[in-house]
Scaffold this active site. Structure first.
Site, PDB file in Angstrom:
ATOM      1  N   ASP A  46      -4.194   2.438   6.173  1.00  9.79           N
ATOM      2  CA  ASP A  46      -3.630   1.635   5.191  1.00  9.79           C
ATOM      3  C   ASP A  46      -2.318   1.196   4.442  1.00  9.79           C
ATOM      4  O   ASP A  46      -1.354   2.242   4.445  1.00  9.79           O
ATOM      5  CB  ASP A  46      -4.423   2.612   3.137  1.00  9.79           C
ATOM      6  CG  ASP A  46      -3.351   3.251   2.788  1.00  9.79           C
ATOM      7  OD1 ASP A  46      -2.475   3.922   3.851  1.00  9.79           O
ATOM      8  OD2 ASP A  46      -3.002   3.523   1.737  1.00  9.79           O
ATOM      9  N   HIS A  51      -0.073   6.481   8.779  1.00  9.57           N
ATOM     10  CA  HIS A  51      -1.244   5.989   7.603  1.00  9.57           C
ATOM     11  C   HIS A  51      -1.841   4.598   8.085  1.00  9.57           C
ATOM     12  O   HIS A  51      -0.690   3.868   8.652  1.00  9.57           O
ATOM     13  CB  HIS A  51      -1.252   6.327   5.868  1.00  9.57           C
ATOM     14  CG  HIS A  51      -0.060   5.110   5.610  1.00  9.57           C
ATOM     15  ND1 HIS A  51      -0.393   4.136   4.950  1.00  9.57           N
ATOM     16  CD2 HIS A  51       1.396   5.956   5.172  1.00  9.57           C
ATOM     17  CE1 HIS A  51       1.081   3.452   4.550  1.00  9.57           C
ATOM     18  NE2 HIS A  51       1.995   4.354   4.619  1.00  9.57           N
ATOM     19  N   HIS A  80       6.352  -2.808   1.198  1.00  8.91           N
ATOM     20  CA  HIS A  80       5.334  -3.152  -0.454  1.00  8.91           C
ATOM     21  C   HIS A  80       6.040  -4.305  -0.659  1.00  8.91           C
ATOM     22  O   HIS A  80       5.591  -5.474  -2.173  1.00  8.91           O
ATOM     23  CB  HIS A  80       5.912  -2.071  -1.246  1.00  8.91           C
ATOM     24  CG  HIS A  80       5.667  -0.293  -0.603  1.00  8.91           C
ATOM     25  ND1 HIS A  80       5.686   0.730  -1.693  1.00  8.91           N
ATOM     26  CD2 HIS A  80       5.757   0.432   0.073  1.00  8.91           C
ATOM     27  CE1 HIS A  80       4.875   1.486  -0.799  1.00  8.91           C
ATOM     28  NE2 HIS A  80       5.498   1.303  -0.006  1.00  8.91           N
ATOM     29  N   GLU A  86      -2.602   6.231   1.882  1.00  9.00           N
ATOM     30  CA  GLU A  86      -1.828   6.819   0.831  1.00  9.00           C
ATOM     31  C   GLU A  86      -0.660   5.804  -0.099  1.00  9.00           C
ATOM     32  O   GLU A  86      -0.735   6.280  -0.926  1.00  9.00           O
ATOM     33  CB  GLU A  86      -0.366   6.787   2.547  1.00  9.00           C
ATOM     34  CG  GLU A  86       0.259   7.902   2.090  1.00  9.00           C
ATOM     35  CD  GLU A  86       1.868   6.914   1.480  1.00  9.00           C
ATOM     36  OE1 GLU A  86       2.602   7.385   1.067  1.00  9.00           O
ATOM     37  OE2 GLU A  86       1.711   5.769   1.715  1.00  9.00           O
ATOM     38  N   GLU A  87      -1.156   4.733  -0.203  1.00  9.50           N
ATOM     39  CA  GLU A  87      -0.547   3.381  -0.719  1.00  9.50           C
ATOM     40  C   GLU A  87      -1.589   3.956  -1.912  1.00  9.50           C
ATOM     41  O   GLU A  87      -0.344   3.472  -2.941  1.00  9.50           O
ATOM     42  CB  GLU A  87      -0.333   2.219  -0.246  1.00  9.50           C
ATOM     43  CG  GLU A  87       0.293   2.296   0.923  1.00  9.50           C
ATOM     44  CD  GLU A  87       1.464   2.113   1.452  1.00  9.50           C
ATOM     45  OE1 GLU A  87       2.038   2.275  -0.295  1.00  9.50           O
ATOM     46  OE2 GLU A  87       2.814   2.040   2.325  1.00  9.50           O
ATOM     47  N   ASP A 106       5.933  -0.054   7.770  1.00 10.64           N
ATOM     48  CA  ASP A 106       4.288   1.147   6.354  1.00 10.64           C
ATOM     49  C   ASP A 106       3.075   1.574   6.897  1.00 10.64           C
ATOM     50  O   ASP A 106       2.363  -0.189   5.734  1.00 10.64           O
ATOM     51  CB  ASP A 106       5.295   0.990   5.151  1.00 10.64           C
ATOM     52  CG  ASP A 106       4.949   1.438   4.149  1.00 10.64           C
ATOM     53  OD1 ASP A 106       4.268   3.151   4.767  1.00 10.64           O
ATOM     54  OD2 ASP A 106       4.606   1.882   3.140  1.00 10.64           O
TER      55      ASP A 106
HETATM   56 ZN   LIG Z   1       3.711   4.618   3.586  1.00  8.73          ZN
END
Ligand SMILES: [Zn+2]
Length: 454
Positions: free
Chosen positions: A92, A90, A423, A156-157, A123
């Site tokens: 995003d 992903h 994150h 996704e996030e 990520d």
């Molecule tokens: Zn991810």
């Protein structure tokens, strides 16, 4: 030690990979128009689409998904009769949070102490670069031996489920023999790990009513049934003395037979305060990967500031139950509901409402795809054996794909090892991990194609 030609090619491609990851990280592709302009996501999607076209992909398109974001799709035909593999990533990213807390600007890929820092570096923009590196190495070695579909999600996030709904509406689009989700990570740097299970979840709201209205606690306390007290007693019934989850009829004694999660590592990862014990029994991996876990995630009751001497007529809580692989989320929901009704004291009125549910996931680790990946990991990580980890959380898309393509094998690998701090502020990727996992993915595709021939 001899290095595979694929590994040599990937090594030579790393400077270009770094430059590309820097371009990708520069897009502030947070899929929340309230925080960042949509044009940032659109530009990132266009970048991904161009990269796929440059690799010879066909039917490349930024698909408009029902949540208003775009997922980029492309298809690279394989040799006649070869299996098809779907590669997922992903583009995003999570919001940068407190930008001033970053040691270097979040959207500028910056090298420090041998790692590359930037939002999305691990990520999951790095995950897309990993797929590119693997495909380029195979082309240099004579060609990609399988048909490849790539899907790079744009929300996704945000968890808005755009790609899940799009896939359900276009069930042929992502059909494949095997699916590689490049969005998890090794258990630690240098230890090749495939995530083979995910816990599902059910979410309930519970309301307890006992009185027509609140009462004075001096005049009535001691005899009038307090809804908040009833709720507290009810919630306490969901745990035993040692903190284990106890839902009547729900098995909570499964063992995890993959990678061990040392208690000291877990305490560190979870940032448990000194002197405070863990809850539950048996191994940490049993508890977080193989067993149900109940968490009270919200309670409606009067706040401390402004509290009056009152008995409460009503009280409400939201409860999440993580459902381990091997259990059915719908059955777990039924058992939890029945438990709540049976353990509500004093004949208090109780209403239970379901507000969410997702099934757990378990891959078949004896499948040809897993055997092919284990072999590939041995080449990419000399001297190490591939480990099987679980994940306590869920990836809803995984369930969507598993439901749409029950025959497809799903493998979860990626760059989000613990040091990547995904994150959080100061997210980073290990370039060695990017290199080794790209080598592993390329060898996996070769091994998998071969396993399907025989
Ligand atoms: Zn991810």
């Amino acid at each position: 030690m001899s290095v595979s030609p694929i590994a040599e090619t990937v090594a030579s491609l790393m400077p270009r990979a770094r430059a590309e990851l820097a371009e990708l990280v520069a897009f502030r592709s947070v899929a929340d128009p309230a925080q960042f302009p949509r044009s940032e996501c659109e530009a990132a999607a266009a970048w991904v689409a161009d990269a796929l076209r440059a690799e010879g992909f066909q039917d490349v398109e930024a698909l408009d998904t029902p949540d208003g974001t775009q997922s980029v799709y492309g298809f690279l035909p394989g040799p006649e009769g070869a299996p098809t593999v779907l590669l997922y990533a992903h583009y995003d990213v999570q919001p940068p949070l407190d930008e001033s807390a970053w040691a270097s600007p979040p959207f500028e890929l910056t090298e420090r102490d041998g790692r590359w820092y930037g939002r999305g570096a691990a990520d999951c923009k790095g995950g897309f670069v990993m797929h590119l590196l693997a495909l380029r190495a195979l082309k240099a070695a004579g060609g990609v031996p399988v048909g490849v579909k790539v899907i790079v999600e744009g929300s996704e996030e945000q968890g808005t489920g755009g790609l899940e709904r799009y896939a359900e509406e276009h069930p042929e689009l992502l059909a494949a023999d095997t699916i590689v989700i490049g969005d998890t990570g090794n258990f630690r740097v240098g230890l090749p790990t495939v995530t083979a299970t995910l816990r599902g979840m059910t979410m309930l709201r519970v309301q307890v009513d006992t009185l027509e209205g609140n009462l004075h606690s001096g005049q009535f306390g001691g005899a009038a049934p307090d809804a908040l007290a009833a709720l507290i007693q009810l919630l306490a019934s969901l745990r035993s003395e040692d903190g284990s989850t106890t839902v009547d009829g729900l098995a909570a004694d499964a063992d995890w037979d993959g990678l061990a999660y040392p208690e000291a590592d877990f305490r560190k990862d979870a940032k448990v305060l000194d002197g405070v014990g863990l809850i539950g029994r048996d191994t940490v991996a049993d508890r977080v990967w193989a067993r149900p876990a109940v968490t009270v995630i919200g309670i409606d009751c009067p706040p401390v500031v402004g509290a009056t001497p009152s008995l409460q007529a009503s009280a409400r809580a939201q409860i999440s139950l993580r459902v381990p692989p091997g259990q059915d989320a719908a059955e777990a929901t039924k058992l939890l509901t029945a438990h709540i009704e049976a353990h509500t004291p004093w004949g208090a009125r109780v209403a239970v409402e379901q507000v969410g549910q997702g099934q757990p996931f378990r891959a078949d680790t004896a499948s040809p795809a897993y055997t092919s990946m284990a072999e590939a990991m041995r080449v990419a990580y000399p001297g190490e054996e591939m480990q099987t980890a679980g994940m306590g959380g869920s990836i809803p898309l995984c369930n969507t794909l598993a439901a749409l393509y029950p025959e497809a094998e799903i493998l979860l690998i990626g760059l989000s090892e613990p040091e990547a701090q995904i994150h959080a502020v100061n997210e980073s990727v290990s370039p060695q991990e990017l290199e080794r996992l790209s080598v592993a993915e390329a060898h996996f595709l070769v091994n998998y194609a071969r396993s399907k021939q025989s």
